[in-house]
Scaffold this motif. Structure first.
Motif, mmCIF file in Angstrom:
data_model
loop_
_atom_site.group_PDB
_atom_site.id
_atom_site.type_symbol
_atom_site.label_atom_id
_atom_site.label_comp_id
_atom_site.label_asym_id
_atom_site.label_seq_id
_atom_site.Cartn_x
_atom_site.Cartn_y
_atom_site.Cartn_z
ATOM 1 N N GLY A 133 16.477 -6.593 -12.067
ATOM 2 C CA GLY A 133 16.096 -5.334 -13.044
ATOM 3 C C GLY A 133 14.612 -5.560 -13.746
ATOM 4 O O GLY A 133 14.043 -4.601 -14.256
ATOM 5 N N GLU A 134 13.973 -6.563 -13.342
ATOM 6 C CA GLU A 134 12.570 -6.861 -13.755
ATOM 7 C C GLU A 134 11.705 -6.857 -12.624
ATOM 8 O O GLU A 134 12.055 -7.211 -11.507
ATOM 9 N N ILE A 135 10.561 -6.753 -13.152
ATOM 10 C CA ILE A 135 9.261 -6.736 -11.867
ATOM 11 C C ILE A 135 8.666 -8.123 -12.166
ATOM 12 O O ILE A 135 8.347 -8.423 -13.017
ATOM 13 N N SER A 136 8.716 -8.927 -11.405
ATOM 14 C CA SER A 136 8.714 -10.175 -11.535
ATOM 15 C C SER A 136 7.147 -10.816 -11.475
ATOM 16 O O SER A 136 6.854 -11.758 -11.782
ATOM 17 N N LEU A 137 6.054 -9.923 -11.034
ATOM 18 C CA LEU A 137 4.673 -10.321 -11.036
ATOM 19 C C LEU A 137 4.140 -10.352 -12.475
ATOM 20 O O LEU A 137 4.896 -9.864 -13.422
ATOM 21 N N ASP A 138 3.392 -11.058 -12.931
ATOM 22 C CA ASP A 138 2.729 -11.364 -14.251
ATOM 23 C C ASP A 138 2.237 -9.969 -14.441
ATOM 24 O O ASP A 138 1.305 -9.378 -14.006
ATOM 25 N N ARG A 139 2.923 -9.194 -15.514
ATOM 26 C CA ARG A 139 2.626 -8.051 -15.737
ATOM 27 C C ARG A 139 1.227 -7.738 -16.811
ATOM 28 O O ARG A 139 0.820 -6.480 -16.987
ATOM 29 N N LYS A 140 0.796 -8.554 -16.804
ATOM 30 C CA LYS A 140 -0.443 -8.619 -18.026
ATOM 31 C C LYS A 140 -1.835 -8.680 -17.385
ATOM 32 O O LYS A 140 -2.619 -8.268 -18.178
ATOM 33 N N THR A 141 -2.003 -8.927 -16.128
ATOM 34 C CA THR A 141 -3.139 -9.057 -15.677
ATOM 35 C C THR A 141 -3.451 -7.697 -14.465
ATOM 36 O O THR A 141 -2.425 -7.453 -13.677
ATOM 37 N N VAL A 142 -4.529 -7.393 -14.529
ATOM 38 C CA VAL A 142 -4.954 -6.404 -13.388
ATOM 39 C C VAL A 142 -4.809 -7.211 -11.950
ATOM 40 O O VAL A 142 -4.458 -6.956 -11.033
ATOM 41 N N GLU A 143 -5.339 -8.433 -12.035
ATOM 42 C CA GLU A 143 -5.408 -9.393 -10.691
ATOM 43 C C GLU A 143 -3.996 -9.439 -9.984
ATOM 44 O O GLU A 143 -3.985 -9.270 -8.809
ATOM 45 N N ALA A 144 -2.827 -9.519 -10.824
ATOM 46 C CA ALA A 144 -1.493 -9.657 -10.322
ATOM 47 C C ALA A 144 -1.141 -8.391 -9.517
ATOM 48 O O ALA A 144 -0.142 -8.288 -8.666
ATOM 49 N N HIS A 145 -1.681 -7.286 -9.772
ATOM 50 C CA HIS A 145 -1.397 -5.959 -9.172
ATOM 51 C C HIS A 145 -2.360 -5.495 -8.028
ATOM 52 O O HIS A 145 -2.015 -4.561 -7.292
ATOM 53 N N THR A 146 -3.211 -6.315 -7.809
ATOM 54 C CA THR A 146 -4.267 -6.227 -6.691
ATOM 55 C C THR A 146 -3.828 -7.229 -5.321
ATOM 56 O O THR A 146 -3.723 -8.236 -5.347
ATOM 57 N N TRP A 147 -3.415 -6.468 -4.349
ATOM 58 C CA TRP A 147 -2.853 -7.031 -3.024
ATOM 59 C C TRP A 147 -3.892 -6.968 -2.055
ATOM 60 O O TRP A 147 -4.502 -5.952 -1.669
ATOM 61 N N SER A 148 -4.030 -8.199 -1.251
ATOM 62 C CA SER A 148 -5.159 -8.124 -0.351
ATOM 63 C C SER A 148 -4.470 -7.697 0.832
ATOM 64 O O SER A 148 -3.139 -7.488 0.981
ATOM 65 N N ALA A 149 -4.898 -7.476 1.887
ATOM 66 C CA ALA A 149 -4.548 -6.917 3.076
ATOM 67 C C ALA A 149 -3.671 -7.829 3.720
ATOM 68 O O ALA A 149 -2.701 -7.396 4.104
ATOM 69 N N GLU A 150 -4.076 -9.259 3.707
ATOM 70 C CA GLU A 150 -3.199 -10.336 4.158
ATOM 71 C C GLU A 150 -1.789 -10.314 3.342
ATOM 72 O O GLU A 150 -0.873 -10.326 3.725
ATOM 73 N N GLU A 151 -1.967 -10.291 2.221
ATOM 74 C CA GLU A 151 -0.653 -10.279 1.329
ATOM 75 C C GLU A 151 0.266 -9.274 1.523
ATOM 76 O O GLU A 151 1.362 -9.324 1.554
ATOM 77 N N LYS A 152 -0.183 -8.063 1.639
ATOM 78 C CA LYS A 152 0.533 -6.793 1.858
ATOM 79 C C LYS A 152 1.230 -7.059 3.401
ATOM 80 O O LYS A 152 2.459 -6.805 3.600
ATOM 81 N N ASP A 153 0.542 -7.463 4.235
ATOM 82 C CA ASP A 153 1.023 -7.622 5.617
ATOM 83 C C ASP A 153 2.236 -8.482 5.649
ATOM 84 O O ASP A 153 3.169 -8.487 6.265
ATOM 85 N N VAL A 154 1.849 -9.686 5.088
ATOM 86 C CA VAL A 154 2.759 -10.778 4.974
ATOM 87 C C VAL A 154 3.976 -10.406 4.265
ATOM 88 O O VAL A 154 5.285 -10.555 4.612
ATOM 89 N N GLY A 155 3.750 -9.818 3.235
ATOM 90 C CA GLY A 155 5.021 -9.671 2.066
ATOM 91 C C GLY A 155 5.873 -8.539 2.610
ATOM 92 O O GLY A 155 7.033 -8.308 2.482
ATOM 93 N N LEU A 156 5.197 -7.463 2.996
ATOM 94 C CA LEU A 156 5.870 -5.984 3.446
ATOM 95 C C LEU A 156 6.847 -6.455 4.620
ATOM 96 O O LEU A 156 7.847 -6.144 4.940
ATOM 97 N N LYS A 157 6.208 -7.235 5.635
ATOM 98 C CA LYS A 157 7.052 -7.684 7.119
ATOM 99 C C LYS A 157 8.076 -8.211 6.597
ATOM 100 O O LYS A 157 9.117 -8.345 7.185
ATOM 101 N N ALA A 158 8.179 -9.470 5.571
ATOM 102 C CA ALA A 158 9.101 -10.255 5.227
ATOM 103 C C ALA A 158 10.261 -9.180 4.329
ATOM 104 O O ALA A 158 11.308 -9.287 4.859
ATOM 105 N N LEU A 159 9.776 -8.112 3.712
ATOM 106 C CA LEU A 159 10.904 -7.464 3.133
ATOM 107 C C LEU A 159 11.611 -6.695 4.260
ATOM 108 O O LEU A 159 12.566 -6.297 4.155
#
Length: 368
Positions: free
Chosen positions: A180-206
């Motif tokens: 029920g929690e969103i685990s990324l650090d919710r206080k920084t903008v940087e935590a919500h900025t996903w690089s192309a590689e992070e998206k590719d690796v993370g979403l394929k794993a999901l």
């Protein structure tokens, strides 16, 4: 069918969590004549409005010539207010099914002038919203049909979603902070900025984690991904079905939807205050509950308990006799299950036609 949709401005939308969605809006698309009985048909996990079209047509129960069909989009689906369409990256507030259904109620009453619905129907997270409607506004509709879903996200379902979520956020070097929690650090903008590689690796794993849950063991044993869906083998299916699906999504949007799903519970509102049995007993609409025999996260046993908590004569249970698992209920890949579902909907609406007459009379009287 046109892929276009409309939006309704909600203003600064106060949430159950105490937070706000600033300048919030809900996306929707309608089919049919607004003078016919209205049906709300909400979207599901990750689904766009167009992903609901498979159950709408003149050859189906959801016939635009007979009903005014309103497809509403969840907060976080990328069309209603979502991380991906906010002015700048940053923490997105904690959203519940209650918040979504209150927005839908605002849409149909204040924008469309509808005072009563014929029905609310939905698959998966769409079905959870059907349950939410039935408990949040018990007098507002005649019928609810939740299929392959639950009124309260079970512990086992929460565990499944923890695996999906953890696979996605591991690439951000983040671990889950709990269901029920969103685990990324919710206080920084940087935590919500996903690089192309992070998206590719993370979403394929999901996608690969999800692959073990969406369909049943029997679906894989009989290799329906080859014989029915036309993939060349298991790896082709993993890459060109599951990874392709996951990579078409935005990570931050999925995190909002995962958090919404994990917290699903119709008793978490007034006047039930956590009493699940009381919430289910409050349902007045005739309810057709349709779990799938082989659904790995919404098993029939949970639906049986939900129906047993309703007042006598309110709930009817039937079970998809399918090996397609959760996919028996949507999004239209199993033609036999689509036919089975549509037949059940048609018969249930026919059996409850008296409510339809009353519903339409009420709409006309209120319009005069």
């Amino acid at each position: 069918m046109s892929q276009e949709y409309e939006t309704f401005q909600l203003g600064d939308w106060k949430l159950q969590s105490g937070e706000n969605i600033n300048n919030a809006y809900i996306a929707y698309k309608t089919f049919g004549d607004p003078n016919t009985p209205a049906i709300v048909y909400p979207t599901w996990f990750s689904g766009a409005i167009s992903d609901n079209f498979w159950l709408i047509g003149e050859d189906k129960l959801l016939n635009p010539k007979k009903f005014y069909i309103i497809v509403t989009a969840l907060f976080g689906n990328g069309q209603s207010s979502s991380p991906s369409n906010q002015p700048s990256p940053g923490p997105f507030p904690k959203v519940s099914f209650y918040d979504n259904v209150r927005a839908q109620h605002e849409l149909v009453t204040k924008h469309m002038g509808i005072t009563h619905l014929r029905a609310v129907v939905g698959w998966s997270m769409g079905g959870a919203q059907s349950y939410q409607w039935a408990t949040q506004y018990p007098d507002f509709m005649d019928i609810v049909v939740p299929f392959c879903t639950s009124a309260k996200t079970s512990l086992h379902n929460q565990v499944f979603l923890e695996g999906v979520k953890s696979a996605l956020i591991a690439v951000k070097k983040s671990r889950s902070s709990g269901s029920g929690e969103i685990s990324l650090d919710r206080k920084t903008v940087e935590a919500h900025t996903w690089s192309a590689e992070e998206k590719d690796v993370g979403l394929k794993a999901l996608g690969r984690v999800y692959a073990g849950w969406g369909f049943s063991q029997a679906f894989y044993r009989h290799k329906l991904y080859e014989t029915v869906l036309g993939f060349k083998g298991l790896e082709d299916f993993m890459v060109n079905f599951w990874e392709k699906w996951a990579c078409s999504k935005e990570p931050e949007n999925l995190l909002v939807l995962l958090q919404t799903w994990q917290n699903g519970d119709v008793s978490q509102q007034e006047p039930y205050n956590g009493d699940f049995e009381k919430a289910m007993a409050s349902i007045k609409a005739k309810a057709l509950i349709l779990p799938a025999k082989t659904d790995l996260y919404f098993p029939p046993e949970d639906s049986e308990y939900e129906v047993s908590c309703m007042k006598p004569g309110v709930g009817t249970l039937d079970i998809f006799p399918s090996i397609w698992g959760h996919w028996a209920g949507g999004p239209g890949d199993s033609k036999e299950d689509v036919e089975w579902l549509d037949n059940k909907l048609t018969q249930f609406f026919e059996d409850n036609r008296g409510d339809e007459v009353n519903s339409l009379t009420e709409q006309v009287q209120n319009a005069l």
